[in-house]
Design a protein around this motif. Structure first.
Motif, mmCIF file in Angstrom:
data_model
loop_
_atom_site.group_PDB
_atom_site.id
_atom_site.type_symbol
_atom_site.label_atom_id
_atom_site.label_comp_id
_atom_site.label_asym_id
_atom_site.label_seq_id
_atom_site.Cartn_x
_atom_site.Cartn_y
_atom_site.Cartn_z
ATOM 1 N N PHE A 36 0.932 -1.060 0.202
ATOM 2 C CA PHE A 36 0.052 0.042 -0.079
ATOM 3 C C PHE A 36 0.830 1.269 -0.037
ATOM 4 C CE2 PHE A 36 -2.007 3.389 2.350
ATOM 5 C CZ PHE A 36 -3.296 3.633 1.678
ATOM 6 N N ILE A 37 1.948 1.294 0.797
ATOM 7 C CA ILE A 37 2.864 2.423 1.157
ATOM 8 C C ILE A 37 3.457 2.663 -0.264
ATOM 9 C CG2 ILE A 37 4.716 3.502 2.058
ATOM 10 C CD1 ILE A 37 3.663 2.256 4.755
ATOM 11 N N VAL A 38 4.129 1.727 -0.707
ATOM 12 C CA VAL A 38 4.991 1.899 -2.076
ATOM 13 C C VAL A 38 4.104 2.380 -3.345
ATOM 14 C CG1 VAL A 38 6.276 0.368 -3.859
ATOM 15 C CG2 VAL A 38 6.824 0.141 -1.347
ATOM 16 N N ILE A 39 2.846 1.665 -3.486
ATOM 17 C CA ILE A 39 2.063 1.864 -4.697
ATOM 18 C C ILE A 39 1.281 3.473 -4.478
ATOM 19 C CG2 ILE A 39 -0.113 1.345 -5.726
ATOM 20 C CD1 ILE A 39 0.635 -1.447 -5.210
ATOM 21 N N PHE A 40 1.095 3.634 -3.333
ATOM 22 C CA PHE A 40 0.618 5.160 -3.077
ATOM 23 C C PHE A 40 1.749 6.310 -3.102
ATOM 24 C CE2 PHE A 40 -0.803 8.414 -0.375
ATOM 25 C CZ PHE A 40 -2.025 8.782 -0.810
ATOM 26 N N VAL A 41 2.521 5.906 -2.362
ATOM 27 C CA VAL A 41 3.572 7.074 -2.548
ATOM 28 C C VAL A 41 4.207 7.085 -4.042
ATOM 29 C CG1 VAL A 41 5.919 7.641 -1.925
ATOM 30 C CG2 VAL A 41 4.296 6.799 -0.185
ATOM 31 N N TYR A 42 4.444 5.961 -4.763
ATOM 32 C CA TYR A 42 5.004 5.948 -6.015
ATOM 33 C C TYR A 42 4.019 6.704 -7.061
ATOM 34 C CZ TYR A 42 6.673 4.217 -10.272
ATOM 35 O OH TYR A 42 7.176 4.318 -11.745
ATOM 36 N N THR A 43 2.815 6.259 -6.830
ATOM 37 C CA THR A 43 1.900 6.858 -7.726
ATOM 38 C C THR A 43 1.732 8.627 -7.612
ATOM 39 O OG1 THR A 43 0.376 4.950 -7.609
ATOM 40 C CG2 THR A 43 -0.645 6.778 -8.325
ATOM 41 N N PHE A 44 1.717 8.855 -6.382
ATOM 42 C CA PHE A 44 1.722 10.530 -5.932
ATOM 43 C C PHE A 44 2.805 11.123 -6.326
ATOM 44 C CE2 PHE A 44 2.748 13.919 -3.215
ATOM 45 C CZ PHE A 44 1.363 14.614 -3.482
ATOM 46 N N ILE A 45 4.230 10.388 -6.310
ATOM 47 C CA ILE A 45 5.343 11.149 -7.022
ATOM 48 C C ILE A 45 5.110 11.280 -8.335
ATOM 49 C CG2 ILE A 45 7.666 10.658 -7.483
ATOM 50 C CD1 ILE A 45 7.781 9.366 -4.269
ATOM 51 N N CYS A 46 4.708 9.989 -9.100
ATOM 52 C CA CYS A 46 4.673 9.962 -10.644
ATOM 53 C C CYS A 46 3.613 11.014 -10.975
ATOM 54 C CB CYS A 46 4.255 8.795 -11.132
ATOM 55 S SG CYS A 46 5.372 7.383 -11.354
ATOM 56 N N TRP A 47 2.328 11.417 -10.300
ATOM 57 C CA TRP A 47 1.601 12.443 -10.649
ATOM 58 C C TRP A 47 2.274 13.745 -10.775
ATOM 59 C CZ3 TRP A 47 -3.269 10.506 -7.743
ATOM 60 C CH2 TRP A 47 -3.787 9.463 -8.425
ATOM 61 N N VAL A 48 3.070 14.200 -9.707
ATOM 62 C CA VAL A 48 3.681 15.309 -9.191
ATOM 63 C C VAL A 48 4.739 15.423 -10.568
ATOM 64 C CG1 VAL A 48 5.160 16.532 -7.892
ATOM 65 C CG2 VAL A 48 3.202 15.554 -6.714
ATOM 66 N N VAL A 49 5.642 14.509 -10.673
ATOM 67 C CA VAL A 49 6.652 14.587 -11.809
ATOM 68 C C VAL A 49 5.968 14.828 -13.030
ATOM 69 C CG1 VAL A 49 8.422 13.306 -12.979
ATOM 70 C CG2 VAL A 49 8.283 13.319 -10.692
ATOM 71 N N PHE A 50 5.002 14.074 -13.525
ATOM 72 C CA PHE A 50 4.067 14.190 -14.809
ATOM 73 C C PHE A 50 3.593 15.743 -14.940
ATOM 74 C CE2 PHE A 50 0.730 14.183 -17.632
ATOM 75 C CZ PHE A 50 1.269 13.489 -18.694
ATOM 76 N N ASP A 51 3.053 16.084 -13.701
ATOM 77 C CA ASP A 51 2.499 17.478 -13.832
ATOM 78 C C ASP A 51 3.279 18.633 -14.068
ATOM 79 O OD1 ASP A 51 -0.117 16.497 -13.963
ATOM 80 O OD2 ASP A 51 -0.636 16.943 -11.690
ATOM 81 N N LEU A 52 4.327 18.317 -13.241
ATOM 82 C CA LEU A 52 5.438 19.714 -13.375
ATOM 83 C C LEU A 52 6.499 19.665 -14.634
ATOM 84 C CD1 LEU A 52 6.612 19.621 -9.433
ATOM 85 C CD2 LEU A 52 5.003 21.129 -10.597
ATOM 86 N N ILE A 53 6.692 18.477 -14.910
ATOM 87 C CA ILE A 53 7.577 18.438 -16.162
ATOM 88 C C ILE A 53 7.114 18.195 -17.398
ATOM 89 C CG2 ILE A 53 9.808 17.005 -16.899
ATOM 90 C CD1 ILE A 53 10.406 16.708 -13.822
ATOM 91 N N PHE A 54 6.195 17.326 -17.511
ATOM 92 C CA PHE A 54 5.783 16.292 -18.996
ATOM 93 C C PHE A 54 4.424 17.340 -19.362
ATOM 94 C CE2 PHE A 54 8.031 12.992 -17.148
ATOM 95 C CZ PHE A 54 9.230 12.978 -18.156
ATOM 96 N N THR A 55 3.678 17.959 -18.563
ATOM 97 C CA THR A 55 2.631 18.710 -19.090
ATOM 98 C C THR A 55 3.085 19.878 -19.900
ATOM 99 O OG1 THR A 55 2.123 19.537 -17.094
ATOM 100 C CG2 THR A 55 1.039 17.752 -17.486
ATOM 101 N N PRO A 56 2.204 20.128 -21.081
ATOM 102 C CA PRO A 56 2.559 21.265 -21.691
ATOM 103 C C PRO A 56 1.966 22.530 -20.984
ATOM 104 C CG PRO A 56 0.710 19.974 -22.806
ATOM 105 C CD PRO A 56 1.283 19.299 -21.740
ATOM 106 N N LYS A 57 2.741 23.607 -20.915
ATOM 107 C CA LYS A 57 2.302 25.034 -20.331
ATOM 108 C C LYS A 57 1.392 25.584 -21.051
ATOM 109 C CE LYS A 57 6.257 24.760 -17.543
ATOM 110 N NZ LYS A 57 6.321 24.002 -16.643
#
Length: 57
Positions: A36-57
């Motif tokens: 639970f912890i690994v999946i939850f934390v990893y998913t949260f980190i991936c969402w943040v990285v995707f939103d900050l780096i990969f989404t077009p501005k």
């Protein structure tokens, strides 16, 4: 959400490696809690990285 297919492949591969490492070293003793912890934390980190780096501005 318009993401290329290989982002999902990277997400699954890296998540599987993290779960393998956490299982191998038994960082958290309870297996359900560990998953639970690994999946939850990893998913949260991936969402943040995707939103900050990969989404077009």
């Amino acid at each position: 959400m318009n993401v290329p297919w290989y982002y999902f492949i990277l997400y699954v591969v890296i998540g599987s490696l993290l779960l393998f490492l956490f299982d191998k070293f038994s960082i958290i003793k309870s297996k359900p809690l560990r998953y639970f912890i690994v999946i939850f934390v990893y998913t949260f980190i991936c969402w943040v990285v995707f939103d900050l780096i990969f989404t077009p501005k």
